[in-house]
Structure formats: structure tokens, C-alpha cells
Design an enzyme around this catalytic site. Structure first.
Site, mmCIF file in Angstrom:
data_model
loop_
_atom_site.group_PDB
_atom_site.id
_atom_site.type_symbol
_atom_site.label_atom_id
_atom_site.label_comp_id
_atom_site.label_asym_id
_atom_site.label_seq_id
_atom_site.Cartn_x
_atom_site.Cartn_y
_atom_site.Cartn_z
ATOM 1 N N GLY A 114 -9.053 7.730 -41.487
ATOM 2 C CA GLY A 114 -8.715 8.527 -40.309
ATOM 3 C C GLY A 114 -7.347 8.175 -39.771
ATOM 4 N N ALA A 115 -6.969 6.916 -39.959
ATOM 5 C CA ALA A 115 -5.669 6.490 -39.440
ATOM 6 C C ALA A 115 -4.526 7.174 -40.210
ATOM 7 C CB ALA A 115 -5.553 4.979 -39.510
ATOM 8 N N GLY B 67 -3.801 -0.312 -2.600
ATOM 9 C CA GLY B 67 -4.505 0.892 -2.168
ATOM 10 C C GLY B 67 -3.908 2.125 -2.815
ATOM 11 N N GLY B 68 -3.762 3.168 -1.992
ATOM 12 C CA GLY B 68 -3.248 4.440 -2.505
ATOM 13 C C GLY B 68 -1.842 4.327 -3.060
HETATM 14 C C1 HXC Z 1 0.878 -0.613 8.968
HETATM 15 C C2 HXC Z 1 1.556 -2.548 7.967
HETATM 16 C C3 HXC Z 1 0.786 -2.247 6.826
HETATM 17 C C4 HXC Z 1 0.049 -1.035 6.826
HETATM 18 C C5 HXC Z 1 1.781 -4.108 6.481
HETATM 19 N N1 HXC Z 1 2.150 -3.726 7.712
HETATM 20 N N2 HXC Z 1 0.929 -3.235 5.927
HETATM 21 N N3 HXC Z 1 1.596 -1.735 9.032
HETATM 22 N N4 HXC Z 1 0.123 -0.240 7.915
HETATM 23 N N5 HXC Z 1 -0.687 -0.668 5.773
HETATM 24 C C6 HXC Z 1 3.039 -4.391 8.626
HETATM 25 C C7 HXC Z 1 2.465 -5.683 9.170
HETATM 26 O O1 HXC Z 1 1.688 -5.433 10.309
HETATM 27 C C8 HXC Z 1 3.739 -6.440 9.500
HETATM 28 O O2 HXC Z 1 4.232 -5.944 10.722
HETATM 29 C C9 HXC Z 1 4.693 -6.016 8.441
HETATM 30 O O3 HXC Z 1 4.181 -4.801 7.903
HETATM 31 C C10 HXC Z 1 4.785 -7.001 7.291
HETATM 32 O O4 HXC Z 1 3.482 -7.309 6.889
HETATM 33 P P1 HXC Z 1 3.006 -8.821 6.682
HETATM 34 O O5 HXC Z 1 1.535 -8.779 6.566
HETATM 35 O O6 HXC Z 1 3.618 -9.690 7.698
HETATM 36 O O7 HXC Z 1 3.684 -9.144 5.274
HETATM 37 P P2 HXC Z 1 3.098 -10.011 4.101
HETATM 38 O O8 HXC Z 1 2.527 -11.281 4.597
HETATM 39 O O9 HXC Z 1 4.195 -10.074 3.093
HETATM 40 O O10 HXC Z 1 1.890 -9.169 3.496
HETATM 41 C C11 HXC Z 1 2.137 -7.869 2.941
HETATM 42 C C12 HXC Z 1 0.800 -7.166 2.635
HETATM 43 C C13 HXC Z 1 -0.064 -7.138 3.923
HETATM 44 C C14 HXC Z 1 0.082 -7.909 1.534
HETATM 45 C C15 HXC Z 1 1.155 -5.764 2.156
HETATM 46 O O11 HXC Z 1 0.712 -6.677 5.013
HETATM 47 C C16 HXC Z 1 -1.258 -6.250 3.778
HETATM 48 O O12 HXC Z 1 -2.268 -6.670 3.202
HETATM 49 N N6 HXC Z 1 -1.178 -5.064 4.326
HETATM 50 C C17 HXC Z 1 -2.287 -4.110 4.311
HETATM 51 C C18 HXC Z 1 -2.496 -3.550 2.915
HETATM 52 C C19 HXC Z 1 -3.508 -2.476 2.920
HETATM 53 O O13 HXC Z 1 -4.716 -2.763 2.958
HETATM 54 N N7 HXC Z 1 -3.053 -1.230 3.006
HETATM 55 C C20 HXC Z 1 -3.904 -0.068 3.160
HETATM 56 C C21 HXC Z 1 -4.382 0.281 1.772
HETATM 57 S S1 HXC Z 1 -5.451 1.626 1.814
HETATM 58 P P3 HXC Z 1 5.058 -6.845 11.739
HETATM 59 O O14 HXC Z 1 5.327 -5.949 12.880
HETATM 60 O O15 HXC Z 1 4.194 -8.011 12.049
HETATM 61 O O16 HXC Z 1 6.287 -7.242 11.000
HETATM 62 C C22 HXC Z 1 -4.549 2.854 1.261
HETATM 63 C C23 HXC Z 1 -5.309 4.129 1.183
HETATM 64 C C24 HXC Z 1 -4.489 5.212 0.628
HETATM 65 O O17 HXC Z 1 -3.437 2.712 0.977
HETATM 66 C C25 HXC Z 1 -5.352 6.088 -0.209
HETATM 67 C C26 HXC Z 1 -4.584 7.261 -0.721
HETATM 68 C C27 HXC Z 1 -5.375 7.906 -1.802
#
Ligand code: HXC
Length: 516
Positions: A406-407, A171-172
Site C-alpha cells: 500500500g505504501a 485556552g481559545g
Molecule cells: C484578562 C489577563 C488575562 C486574561 C492575564 N491577564 N490573562 N487579563 N484576561 N485572560 C492579565 C493579568 O491580570 C495581569 O494583569 C497581566 O495580564 C499579566 O498577567 P500575569 O498573570 O501577571 O502574568 P504571568 O504571571 O506571566 O502569567 C501569564 C498567564 C496568566 C499564564 C497567561 O496570566 C494566566 O493564567 N492567565 C489566564 C489564562 C486563561 O485561563 N485564559 C482564559 C482561557 S479561556 P496586571 O494588571 O496585574 O498586570 C479561553 C476561552 C476562549 O481563552 C475560547 C475560544 C474558543
């Protein structure tokens, strides 16, 4: 007076901060073969040099029961230290705290660091391992990302910014690294993408693995997002340290000059034999670079992306330089979309940070065809032109063989303010190669000739003799001198010394409009 109870409290809070999201989360991180944020910082910095900021700062979110998951420092460790005795600012996202997801307060910590780095003129190293925007915080997290992006842009060209991707980056979270100067990714453990395979499947109906979609191998060879695919965290950190050794602390300084034991007048007879007699045969331009730079030490950037152009850092007589070189051993060294973008970005980095450019030229032209035209080879090739034309650092050029069309203009030619332009006797500075030129000029006459093949061969030899050599360009001063290849190192060193105090400025403007 500070009481022992107060000291105890401080130590206890420090210990809590060191634990991040807790020992169980640290163990999980280790079990996946990944280091914690603090272990990564320890690998990067000189021992004992790290000073932490904001280790007690916590998030302020109270949605979704978040008041129960408050960790000192939140999901990031920030501060400063030294690498090889030189100050750097560093942040490391802490995956053990809510997956390193970005909170408003984490963004504040990063922004503080970027502002200090700009004010004090020192590089920023970001060690990324984050699930992206913290979902519970919503808009605050997005605002935080935007605040970081703004500061990344403000810092661009003021201090070097380097990103290591050591875990997920989705994502971001990908865009802050993308705004920095260099990205190193750890193979196997890290990935960068806008959205993961599941969403790709539902939106685009594509089946793709995480690795294929955003792994280090893909980004270092196909997309060009990443500059180096590291084998391990240690390898990634070692790459960053070496990179830092070639660059200055900020845009007002020059890179450190190291003592040089390699003789400045060292000749290399091997260079006389490196260009093959057959003008269309390949040879390895990296050999030319290695033969001429100090101690044969060349630090290549983006080695696996668009290998038809080589870019990287080296030193001549201890002076750090950026090298740009066409690579005849891959696609004849042609300029295409990817190589133009790769070259232009590197030229601009060097120009931002006062690093002289050494350009080795052997280029048959721009790559034609629908694939390139549809992809915008005109717009992208223009980036290279723009970058060289706008660069005011010392620009030294060595034409080893082809400098066609050109290069020729693009590759740090005299016309784009090249300071010292050399050519080897094997150089061919012309509008195009002799075969192509003769076919355009004489195809009608050849058809009428008794022996068309012999006729064209004779005309080709004539063209080669008349135009396809370095002397026509030298006669006009577009090439300053035709040099013995064996003396290239000495001549480049002299040219660097000559241009050490170069002053050149572009007209005052808000900013130019590079063809993006
Ligand atoms: C809050 C999060 C989180 C998030 C992970 N966690 N991502 N908490 N916000 N974005 C937490 C989980 O709940 C978990 O908590 C711990 O972190 C570890 O995550 P796991 O999923 O257990 O780890 P893993 O299996 O290694 O997977 C990692 C991951 C997955 C691939 C990153 O967590 C994931 O897909 N997260 C979401 C990614 C995402 O979509 N992010 C938002 C993107 S949008 P616990 O308490 O269980 O340990 C974005 C917009 C910004 O970023 C735009 C700006 C321009």
C-alpha cells in the site's frame, strides 16, 4: 492647515500607543527575556517598512473598572510591511496590555488584517503572546475568537498563514494558530495548551509541568502541533523569513524563482553508493536530498516529529519545491499514523500554493500492530493517500529502494497521478519484501524440504530476481524510467521543466471529505 498643536497631539498619541501597557510592563517583559510586540515586528519586517493599522483603537469594556485601563491599540499591534521586499500582514499580541488577553476590539483588528490579506493576496504572520480570552469581557471575547477562527478558515489555502508562539498561549488562543499553516514556538518562553497544569491536576489528577504539558520541545516532537522549536525569538523570526522565501504570496501565484548557480546537469557519484547492499540496512535519505537540491540547501519542517518521513522545502534550478521522503534511517521509513498525518498535511499545503512535489520513496509499508490499528492507522494512512491523489501540482517521484504494498500506491505513484516517476536500479517495487513474500508462499514446502533454510534462500533469490526490482513496474509504464542515481538532480530538474505548465483539475464539488 495642520497646526503644530495638532501635530504635537498626534505625536503624543503615537508615543502613548508605542508604550503599550506602560514602561513598567515593558521592563517586566524584558526582565523575562521576552521582547515587546513592536520589537518583534521590527525583527520580522524590512527596516522602515511597517505601517500600523488601528493604533488608536481601544476596548469598549466598562465592566470591573475596565474604563480605567484603556490603552491605545489595546493588546495588539497590527499592520503590514515587507519581508525580503514582499508584502506581509502582521499582528503581534502585546502582553504588556492586560497580558495580551483577547478583547472584542483586538479580534476586530485581527479580522480586518485577515480580510485585507485575503483580498490583496499576501501572507499573514501572527506573533502570539496572550493570556487567552479577556476575562472581563466574557462572551464578547469568545465571539471575537470565533470571528478570528472563521477568517483563519476562509484564508486557509488562499494566503499562507504562519504563527509564532512567543509567550503563553492558552485556552481559545491556541486554536487560531492551530488553524494556520505553520507554527513556530520559542523554547523556554512559550507554551500552548488548552488548560494549564493546575486544572490538569484537579481534573485528571496528573502532575505535569508547564513545559511537559505544552512546551516547544513537546509540541515539536510528540504532538506535532509545532513545526519548529526555536532557540530564541530571533531564531523563530529567522525561521519564518526563510519559510516565506519558499512560498508564494497567495494561491494564484507561484513561489519566486531564484537565480541558480548550481549546475542543472551536476551529477553525484555518491548517490550510486548510498543504498547499502543489504536491503534491510539503513541509510540517510537526507543525504539523497542534500546531494540533489540546489547548493545542498534543504529547509526541513517538523524535523523532530515522526522522523520516519522527511518533509521540507528546497529548490531545483531555483524553483521552489516541497520534498516528501521516507527516512530508512528511522523505523525503516515505515508509514505510521504520525508520519502519514505529517506527510499529508505537507502535501496539501504544497498543493494549495502551487508548489511542485518531489517524493523520494524507500518504504517497507504501513506499520502493523494493535497500537497502530487502535490509533486508526487505516483512517490516518488514508489521509496520505487522499492528499497525494487530490494534489494537482506537478508530482515527481524517485524510488530509491523499497516501494512495497500500500505504501507503494501512496507515495506519489503513477496511479495517483504522479507525473514523472523514476526508479533507481536498486528499487524494489513489489507487494512486500522478498523474505516476507517467500514465507507466505512457501512455508509449507519449506517444512518438507531437506534443507528448509537453503530452500527459502533459493526462493527468496528467485522472488528478488522476478518481482523485487524496478523493471516489472517499468515494463507496465508505472515507472517512466530507471535512472542512474548519479543523474537524479538533472532528471528531476528536467521533469520540473516538463511539468511547469501542468494543468490538472479535480471534479467540481463543494469540497472532498478527507478522512479526518
Ligand atoms: C484578562 C489577563 C488575562 C486574561 C492575564 N491577564 N490573562 N487579563 N484576561 N485572560 C492579565 C493579568 O491580570 C495581569 O494583569 C497581566 O495580564 C499579566 O498577567 P500575569 O498573570 O501577571 O502574568 P504571568 O504571571 O506571566 O502569567 C501569564 C498567564 C496568566 C499564564 C497567561 O496570566 C494566566 O493564567 N492567565 C489566564 C489564562 C486563561 O485561563 N485564559 C482564559 C482561557 S479561556 P496586571 O494588571 O496585574 O498586570 C479561553 C476561552 C476562549 O481563552 C475560547 C475560544 C474558543
Amino acid at each position: 492647515m495642520t497646526t503644530s498643536k495638532q501635530l504635537e497631539q498626534l505625536l503624543e498619541l503615537q508615543a502613548r500607543a508605542r508604550l503599550g501597557g506602560g514602561q513598567d510592563k515593558i521592563d517586566k517583559q524584558h526582565a523575562q527575556g521576552r521582547l515587546t510586540a513592536r520589537e518583534r515586528i521590527d525583527l520580522l519586517l524590512d527596516p522602515g517598512s511597517f505601517e500600523e493599522f488601528d493604533r488608536f483603537k481601544t476596548h469598549r469594556c466598562r465592566n470591573f473598572g475596565m474604563e480605567k485601563t484603556v490603552f491605545p491599540g489595546d493588546g495588539i499591534v497590527t499592520g503590514h510591511g515587507t519581508v525580503g521586499g514582499r508584502i506581509v500582514y502582521v499582528y503581534a499580541q502585546d502582553f504588556t496590555v492586560l497580558g495580551g488577553s483577547l478583547s472584542e476590539t483586538m479580534a476586530e483588528k485581527i479580522c480586518k488584517l485577515l480580510e485585507l490579506a485575503m483580498k490583496n493576496g499576501a501572507p499573514v504572520i501572527g506573533l502570539n503572546d496572550s493570556g487567552g480570552a479577556r476575562i472581563q469581557e466574557g462572551i464578547e471575547s469568545l465571539a471575537g475568537f470565533s470571528d478570528i477562527f472563521l477568517r483563519n478558515v476562509m484564508a486557509s489555502g488562499v494566503v499562507p498563514q504562519v504563527s509564532a508562539i512567543l509567550g503563553p498561549c492558552a485556552g481559545g488562543a491556541v486554536y487560531s494558530p492551530a488553524l494556520t499553516d505553520f507554527i513556530v514556538m520559542e523554547r523556554m518562553n512559550s507554551y500552548m495548551f488548552l488548560t494549564g497544569p493546575k486544572v490538569v491536576k484537579s481534573v485528571c489528577h496528573e502532575d505535569v509541568t508547564t513545559e511537559e504539558l505544552g512546551g516547544a520541545d513537546m509540541h515539536s516532537s510528540k504532538s506535532g502541533v509545532c513545526d519548529y522549536a526555536a532557540e530564541s525569538t530571533a531564531d523563530a523570526i529567522a525561521y519564518i523569513k526563510r519559510l516565506l522565501s519558499f512560498v508564494p504570496q497567495n494561491n494564484l501565484e507561484t513561489a519566486p524563482i531564484l537565480p541558480c548557480a548550481d549546475p542543472t546537469e551536476r551529477t553525484s557519484a555518491a548517490l550510486r553508493a548510498i543504498v547499502p547492499d543489504n536491503t534491510n540496512a539503513a541509510y540517510d535519505m537526507k543525504q539523497v536530498i542534500l546531494e540533489t537540491v540546489d547548493d545542498g540547501d534543504f529547509f526541513e519542517i517538523k524535523e523532530n516529529f515522526a522522523p520516519n518521513i522527511i518533509v521540507g522545502f528546497a529548490r531545483y534550478n531555483g524553483v521552489s519545491v516541497g520534498i516528501v521522503a521516507n527516512q530508512p534511517a528511522y523505523l525503516s521509513g515505515v508509514l505510521d499514523i504520525d508520519s502519514s498525518v505529517k506527510g499529508a498535511r505537507f502535501v496539501r499545503f504544497c498543493d494549495c500554493f502551487n508548489i511542485p512535489l518531489i517524493t523520494f520513496v524507500d518504504v517497507p509499508g504501513f506499520l502493523p500492530g494493535t497500537f497502530q490499528e487502535y490509533g486508526g492507522v487505516i483512517r490516518n494512512g488514508a489521509k496520505m493517500l487522499y492528499a497525494y491523489a487530490e494534489a494537482t501540482v506537478p508530482k515527481i517521484t524517485v524510488i530509491t529502494r523499497k516501494a512495497y504494498g500500500g505504501a507503494y500506491c501512496v507515495m506519489s505513484s503513477k496511479h495517483l497521478r504522479g507525473d514523472v516517476n523514476y526508479a533507481w536500479p536498486s528499487a524494489e517495487v513489489a507487494v512486500m519484501g522478498s523474505r516476507g513474500a517467500v514465507e507466505v508462499l512457501y512455508s509449507r514446502q519449506a517444512k518438507a524440504a531437506a534443507d528448509p533454510k537453503a530452500f527459502l534462500a533459493e526462493k527468496e533469490a528467485e522472488y528478488q530476481e522476478t518481482v523485487s526490482n524496478p523493471y516489472v513496474a517499468a515494463e507496465r509504464g508505472y515507472v517512466d524510467d530507471v535512472i542512474d542515481p548519479a543523474t537524479t538532480r538533472a532528471r528531476v530538474i528536467r521533469a520540473l521543466s516538463l511539468t511547469r505548465n501542468k494543468r490538472d483539475v479535480n471534479p467540481a464539488k463543494k469540497h472532498g471529505n478527507i478522512p479526518l
